[in-house]
Write a protein that holds these residues in place. Structure first.
Motif, PDB file in Angstrom:
ATOM      1  N   LYS A   1      58.330  57.823  39.588  1.00 35.93           N
ATOM      2  CA  LYS A   1      59.201  57.414  38.479  1.00 35.93           C
ATOM      3  C   LYS A   1      60.308  58.432  38.227  1.00 35.93           C
ATOM      4  O   LYS A   1      60.022  59.609  38.003  1.00 35.93           O
ATOM      5  CB  LYS A   1      58.362  57.248  37.209  1.00 35.93           C
ATOM      6  N   PRO A   2      61.557  58.011  38.283  1.00 32.87           N
ATOM      7  CA  PRO A   2      62.659  58.915  37.943  1.00 32.87           C
ATOM      8  C   PRO A   2      62.524  59.345  36.484  1.00 32.87           C
ATOM      9  O   PRO A   2      61.965  58.624  35.655  1.00 32.87           O
ATOM     10  CB  PRO A   2      63.907  58.055  38.154  1.00 32.87           C
ATOM     11  N   LEU A   3      63.029  60.524  36.159  1.00 38.49           N
ATOM     12  CA  LEU A   3      62.922  61.057  34.804  1.00 38.49           C
ATOM     13  C   LEU A   3      63.561  60.097  33.797  1.00 38.49           C
ATOM     14  O   LEU A   3      64.698  59.657  33.972  1.00 38.49           O
ATOM     15  CB  LEU A   3      63.616  62.425  34.733  1.00 38.49           C
ATOM     16  N   PHE A   4      62.792  59.747  32.763  1.00 37.04           N
ATOM     17  CA  PHE A   4      63.242  58.870  31.680  1.00 37.04           C
ATOM     18  C   PHE A   4      63.629  57.461  32.176  1.00 37.04           C
ATOM     19  O   PHE A   4      64.407  56.764  31.532  1.00 37.04           O
ATOM     20  CB  PHE A   4      64.435  59.489  30.926  1.00 37.04           C
ATOM     21  N   SER A   5      63.079  57.062  33.321  1.00 36.52           N
ATOM     22  CA  SER A   5      63.390  55.736  33.861  1.00 36.52           C
ATOM     23  C   SER A   5      62.104  55.008  34.231  1.00 36.52           C
ATOM     24  O   SER A   5      61.017  55.583  34.220  1.00 36.52           O
ATOM     25  CB  SER A   5      64.289  55.861  35.099  1.00 36.52           C
ATOM     26  N   ARG A   6      62.235  53.737  34.552  1.00 41.29           N
ATOM     27  CA  ARG A   6      61.095  52.937  34.977  1.00 41.29           C
ATOM     28  C   ARG A   6      61.107  52.768  36.492  1.00 41.29           C
ATOM     29  O   ARG A   6      62.132  52.968  37.143  1.00 41.29           O
ATOM     30  CB  ARG A   6      61.148  51.559  34.305  1.00 41.29           C
ATOM     31  N   LEU A   7      59.966  52.398  37.020  1.00 41.71           N
ATOM     32  CA  LEU A   7      59.876  52.159  38.451  1.00 41.71           C
ATOM     33  C   LEU A   7      60.708  50.944  38.841  1.00 41.71           C
ATOM     34  O   LEU A   7      60.729  49.938  38.128  1.00 41.71           O
ATOM     35  CB  LEU A   7      58.426  51.923  38.869  1.00 41.71           C
ATOM     36  N   GLY A   8      61.362  51.050  39.993  1.00 45.30           N
ATOM     37  CA  GLY A   8      62.089  49.909  40.519  1.00 45.30           C
ATOM     38  C   GLY A   8      61.157  48.974  41.265  1.00 45.30           C
ATOM     39  O   GLY A   8      59.959  49.248  41.422  1.00 45.30           O
ATOM     40  N   HIS A   9      61.669  47.867  41.743  1.00 41.21           N
ATOM     41  CA  HIS A   9      60.858  46.869  42.439  1.00 41.21           C
ATOM     42  C   HIS A   9      60.196  47.469  43.679  1.00 41.21           C
ATOM     43  O   HIS A   9      59.004  47.225  43.942  1.00 41.21           O
ATOM     44  CB  HIS A   9      61.726  45.670  42.846  1.00 41.21           C
ATOM     45  N   LYS A  10      60.940  48.245  44.440  1.00 39.52           N
ATOM     46  CA  LYS A  10      60.408  48.835  45.666  1.00 39.52           C
ATOM     47  C   LYS A  10      59.267  49.791  45.360  1.00 39.52           C
ATOM     48  O   LYS A  10      58.236  49.794  46.060  1.00 39.52           O
ATOM     49  CB  LYS A  10      61.527  49.576  46.407  1.00 39.52           C
ATOM     50  N   GLU A  11      59.422  50.609  44.342  1.00 37.46           N
ATOM     51  CA  GLU A  11      58.382  51.564  43.963  1.00 37.46           C
ATOM     52  C   GLU A  11      57.136  50.847  43.442  1.00 37.46           C
ATOM     53  O   GLU A  11      56.004  51.221  43.755  1.00 37.46           O
ATOM     54  CB  GLU A  11      58.906  52.533  42.893  1.00 37.46           C
ATOM     55  N   LYS A  12      57.336  49.787  42.641  1.00 35.85           N
ATOM     56  CA  LYS A  12      56.195  49.023  42.140  1.00 35.85           C
ATOM     57  C   LYS A  12      55.412  48.394  43.288  1.00 35.85           C
ATOM     58  O   LYS A  12      54.173  48.362  43.268  1.00 35.85           O
ATOM     59  CB  LYS A  12      56.677  47.927  41.185  1.00 35.85           C
ATOM     60  N   GLN A  13      56.127  47.893  44.275  1.00 32.30           N
ATOM     61  CA  GLN A  13      55.482  47.287  45.438  1.00 32.30           C
ATOM     62  C   GLN A  13      54.672  48.335  46.206  1.00 32.30           C
ATOM     63  O   GLN A  13      53.563  48.051  46.674  1.00 32.30           O
ATOM     64  CB  GLN A  13      56.536  46.668  46.352  1.00 32.30           C
ATOM     65  N   HIS A  14      55.225  49.540  46.307  1.00 35.30           N
ATOM     66  CA  HIS A  14      54.528  50.627  46.997  1.00 35.30           C
ATOM     67  C   HIS A  14      53.241  50.993  46.262  1.00 35.30           C
ATOM     68  O   HIS A  14      52.200  51.228  46.884  1.00 35.30           O
ATOM     69  CB  HIS A  14      55.447  51.843  47.091  1.00 35.30           C
TER      70      HIS A  14
END
Length: 247
Positions: free
Chosen positions: A106-119
């Protein structure tokens, strides 16, 4: 993997002093730091991860310098491209299994993107955590906590996995099962590792190179290959090394 380390660190706690003097070299993919508690193994592992800064020396992974006191190089932990599994797993108690695994992505102060969630979902599947992905660490068994910690460490796709006594919190039957699971994980992810342990059986199960610690220094370095076809068992040799540490 080509690994080079030559470091010194003075530690002081109250009136007690401890000197870590660690030096070894290996081209194997599975290193085990072995010795009794308090001999300097975990301090070495934390120095590799960047959690502890040596007073002097250098650390190199595949030729890349991550620490060099003379050159004033000290790569931050987050940039060393290593995964770390703590002895007590250090899972975030307020996060679910899924959130723990995704934390390092997770990037600082951000949410996971679609690719990261899939991973993350792929790792949940690989480690067999589907049924408990929404639960928090307090509800997990020791084996489930360890698999979650491993998945979290591997999520950023590190080049090196560091394991600090990963089986010490488990009872004997579960410890044997989790050894087998870790073997499969290392094969699946094809990742080199450095493990800390004081269990000679774990050394036999995983090590290609064994670095034996005694009182803050490297006492011996063995290659597991030297014991293949020999009448001398590696575990027996290591238990003898530990017994010398208490004389």
């Amino acid at each position: 993997m080509k690994f080079e380390l030559d470091i010194t660190k003075h530690m002081r706690s109250g009136g007690d002093e401890f000197l870590l003097r660690s030096e070894f070299f290996s081209t194997d993919r599975a290193l085990v730091l072995f010795g009794p508690s308090g001999s300097g193994k975990t301090l070495t592992l934390r120095s590799i991860a960047g959690m502890l800064t040596p007073d002097k020396g250098y650390i190199k992974i595949n030729g890349d310098v991550i620490f060099d006191s003379k050159a004033n190089i000290n790569v931050p932990t987050r940039c060393r491209d290593v995964g770390y599994v703590f002895q007590d797993y250090a899972l975030f108690p307020h996060l679910t299994v899924r959130e723990n695994i995704g934390f390092g992505l997770k990037p600082l102060f951000s949410r996971l993107g679609h690719k990261e969630k899939q991973h993350v979902e792929e790792l949940i599947d690989v480690f067999g955590l589907e049924k408990i992905a929404g639960q928090r660490p307090i509800a997990l068994s020791g084996g489930q906590q360890q698999r979650t910690a491993l998945a979290r460490a591997l999520a950023p796709s590190p080049k090196l996995l560091l394991l600090d006594e990963p089986f010490s919190a488990l009872d004997q039957p579960l410890r044997i099962r989790m050894r087998n699971e870790l073997t499969k994980v290392l094969e699946t992810f094809d990742i080199p590792m450095i493990m800390v342990t004081h269990d000679a059986d774990e050394v036999e199960a995983f090590a290609e190179t064994i670095v034996v610690y005694h009182n803050g220094s490297v006492a011996n370095v063995y290659s597991a290959c030297d014991f293949v076809g020999s009448d001398q068992r590696l575990a027996e040799t290591l238990r003898h090394q530990v017994s010398l540490a208490y004389e």
